[in-house]
Scaffold this active site. Structure first.
Site, PDB file in Angstrom:
ATOM      1  N   GLU A  59      -8.159   6.995  -2.272  1.00  0.00           N
ATOM      2  CA  GLU A  59      -8.595   5.811  -2.401  1.00  0.00           C
ATOM      3  C   GLU A  59      -9.928   5.826  -1.419  1.00  0.00           C
ATOM      4  O   GLU A  59      -9.563   5.559  -0.057  1.00  0.00           O
ATOM      5  CB  GLU A  59      -7.965   4.674  -2.396  1.00  0.00           C
ATOM      6  CG  GLU A  59      -8.706   3.261  -2.821  1.00  0.00           C
ATOM      7  CD  GLU A  59      -7.878   2.100  -2.191  1.00  0.00           C
ATOM      8  OE1 GLU A  59      -8.592   0.809  -2.363  1.00  0.00           O
ATOM      9  OE2 GLU A  59      -7.100   2.054  -1.230  1.00  0.00           O
ATOM     10  N   ASP A  72       2.059   6.807  -5.466  1.00  0.00           N
ATOM     11  CA  ASP A  72       1.021   6.330  -4.289  1.00  0.00           C
ATOM     12  C   ASP A  72       1.874   6.462  -3.176  1.00  0.00           C
ATOM     13  O   ASP A  72       3.024   6.761  -2.778  1.00  0.00           O
ATOM     14  CB  ASP A  72       1.078   4.422  -4.592  1.00  0.00           C
ATOM     15  CG  ASP A  72       0.012   4.120  -4.652  1.00  0.00           C
ATOM     16  OD1 ASP A  72      -0.710   4.203  -3.640  1.00  0.00           O
ATOM     17  OD2 ASP A  72      -0.624   3.414  -5.544  1.00  0.00           O
TER      18      ASP A  72
HETATM   19  C1  GLC Z   1      -5.644  -0.411  -1.375  1.00  0.00           C
HETATM   20  C2  GLC Z   1      -4.683  -1.046  -2.522  1.00  0.00           C
HETATM   21  C3  GLC Z   1      -4.328  -2.529  -2.487  1.00  0.00           C
HETATM   22  C4  GLC Z   1      -3.657  -2.834  -1.192  1.00  0.00           C
HETATM   23  C5  GLC Z   1      -4.612  -2.243   0.037  1.00  0.00           C
HETATM   24  C6  GLC Z   1      -3.578  -2.254   1.375  1.00  0.00           C
HETATM   25  O1  GLC Z   1      -6.676  -0.852  -1.479  1.00  0.00           O
HETATM   26  O2  GLC Z   1      -5.158  -0.435  -3.729  1.00  0.00           O
HETATM   27  O3  GLC Z   1      -3.710  -3.020  -3.644  1.00  0.00           O
HETATM   28  O4  GLC Z   1      -3.525  -4.122  -0.987  1.00  0.00           O
HETATM   29  O5  GLC Z   1      -4.647  -0.858  -0.054  1.00  0.00           O
HETATM   30  O6  GLC Z   1      -2.460  -1.292   0.908  1.00  0.00           O
END
Ligand code: GLC
Ligand code: CA
Length: 535
Positions: free
Chosen positions: A270, A102
């Protein structure tokens, strides 16, 4: 079987591990890297996935369970150390599995040395590494933005009299990616991990990296659901100026160019939003992310027509060089066995995920049919659940992996950080391996079939019309090999006639006893039955 022109991240299956919850090796109730090492054979020999993606294991005060990072280039002692990471990566690589980590570029922890320095004074050399603004004349925050976890997206620092921006928890101040020093420092983080051998990154909220240069107020959301808690400012506004700004693509291209310095590495983003804007993250010339995460299946109602529309719309929107991908669950979403209504639906959904054209990402525990964990309100850990109500808690999808029927499901020797809940006596890896009709065994058959069938790995996708509205049928085809997938979303049996293909042989069915039988042109599917049929 995959042609050499396809990359590993196209033909492979990715498996997401939430390290806190996968396997505890040292009896503190929290999963760790050594625990992951001890389960490598499961990942490779049992499941046979091609890549593992690890949610954050970096040093963190854990305000957002590792998504608040205080050092990008180390391992939290809770999870191990860099040497253990290297051993983990080597063990994965020795088995031919890729390692994806990540990357959380939008915000650090408020304990990160950069932020500590930034907040120390208005004249700090790192002041501009974060987003600081004066209060409005009445002392209120610089604009109206709300945070994902509730409340305003700004917190006042009393010592220096300015607000800093954080769209998540106040412990997650946002980096200022308009500052070239920040860009260089953050690209160096990618280099650090690629030098350690990582094969790719899942990039947290990359669409948020740049905000409107003037930080204008967000407009109200005319479709805000009724009954939002008073502190859910975020839910009441459109995020016009706080996400998905046009100029963010310059940064994504720089990120991609950094990956390309090291050769064959994958960038998975994401990324949310409408298909037409989302698709831009592939880059106009394929020079941004190889796999902007496609979350759209997660949001469909349990309906053949809705799922088909989601797939067809994606296929139509993709540029020629764009490779699709699909996700049904992750650490932020309720378990899909719960969301889609039960175990029978979860089996059909698994068949869908593993037979579409595009890289599937599996979430740990979904292969057991894990359902939402029942977390007593006083045990809620997730800041989103604490602030916005139990129904928003993401803990439900973060409960410990269930390995066997022993104490703590084989996850730990002590009470874990989140409770093991649900029907652990049967819903565990050891028991389901023994049961040929288990959901785990369905996954194993689907994964094996996908590995052995190039039409499933790389073949083209074409929907197949039937006269049954509850059936989603599609063809996958590659080099003369043709596979038909037929999924019945109804809770009653359905018969269809599919005239065009002659007879076919069922190679995988959600009802195992049907496997090996000859079907078509007449095809009868039991309630919630799905079939993979080789033509
Ligand atoms: C993304 C992650 C989540 C986290 C957020 C802030 O959405 O998947 O788990 O809380 O970012 O980093
Ligand atoms: Ca541990």
């Amino acid at each position: 079987m995959a042609q050499s022109s396809h990359r590993w991240w196209q033909t492979g299956v990715v498996y997401q591990i939430y390290p806190r919850s996968f396997q505890d090796s040292n009896g503190d109730g929290i999963g760790d890297l050594a625990g992951i090492i001890s389960r490598m054979d499961y990942l490779k020999d049992t499941l046979g996935v091609d890549a593992i993606w690890l949610s954050p294991f970096y040093p963190s005060p854990m305000a957002d369970f590792g998504y608040d990072i205080s050092d990008y280039c180390d391992v939290d002692p809770m999870f191990g150390d860099l040497a253990t990471f290297d051993r983990m990566a080597a063990e994965a690589h020795a088995r031919g599995m890729k390692v994806i980590v990540d990357y959380v570029p939008n915000h650090t922890s408020d304990r990160h040395a950069w932020f500590v320095e930034s907040r120390s004074s208005r004249s700090s050399p790192r002041r501009d590494w974060y987003i600081w603004r004066d209060p409005k004349p009445d002392g209120s925050p610089p604009n109206n933005w709300g945070g994902f976890f509730g409340g305003p997206a700004w917190t006042l620092d009393p010592q220096t009299g300015q607000y800093y921006l954080h769209q998540f928890a106040p412990e997650q101040p946002e980096l200022n990616w308009r500052n070239p020093e920040v860009v260089q420092a953050m690209l160096d983080v990618l280099r650090f991990w690629m030098k350690r051998g990582v094969d790719g990154f899942r990039m947290d909220v990359v669409g948020l990296l740049l905000k409107d240069a003037e930080l204008r107020d967000n407009p109200p959301n005319p479709n805000a659901p009724a009954g939002l808690p008073p502190n859910d400012l975020f839910g009441r506004q459109l995020h016009t100026y706080s996400e998905d700004q046009d100029d963010v693509h310059d940064l994504i291209r720089q990120i991609r160019a950094t990956l390309d310095e090291f050769g064959d590495r994958v960038g998975i983003g994401e990324l949310w939003g409408d298909l037409s804007r989302w698709v831009k993250y592939y880059g106009e010339r394929g020079d941004e992310l190889q796999l902007p995460f496609n979350f759209r299946l997660m949001y469909q109602p349990w309906s053949a027509a809705a799922m088909r529309r989601s797939v067809d719309d994606l296929e139509a929107a993709l540029p020629a060089f764009g490779w699709p991908n699909y996700v049904l669950g992750n650490h932020d979403q309720p378990r899909f066995a719960t969301r889609f209504g039960g175990q029978a639906q979860a089996r059909v959904a698994a068949m869908l995920l593993l037979t579409l054209r595009g890289t599937p990402t599996l979430y740990y525990g979904d292969e057991l049919g894990l359902e939402n964990g029942a977390i007593p309100p006083h045990k809620i850990q997730d800041p989103q659940g604490v602030n916005l109500g139990a129904h928003r808690s993401r803990d439900v999808a973060r409960t410990p992996m269930q390995w066997d029927a022993g104490p703590q499901a084989g996850f730990s020797s002590v009470e874990p950080w989140l409770p093991v809940t649900g029907d652990v006596a049967t819903r565990n890896i050891a028991a389901q391996r023994q049961d040929p009709d288990s959901v785990l065994n369905l996954y194993l058959r689907l994964l094996a079939c996908r590995r052995a069938t190039s039409a499933l790995q790389i073949g083209r996708y074409a929907p197949v019309e039937t006269d049954a509205p509850d059936v989603f049928a599609y063809l996958r085809e590659e080099g003369g090999q043709r596979v038909l997938i037929a999924l019945n979303f109804a809770d009653v049996a359905v018969s269809v006639v599919i005239p065009d293909f002659g007879a076919g042989r069922v190679v995988v069915s959600t009802t195992r006893s049907r496997e090996g039988s000859t079907v078509l042109p007449q095809l009868t599917l039991a309630a919630y039955e799905g079939m993979v049929i080789v033509l």
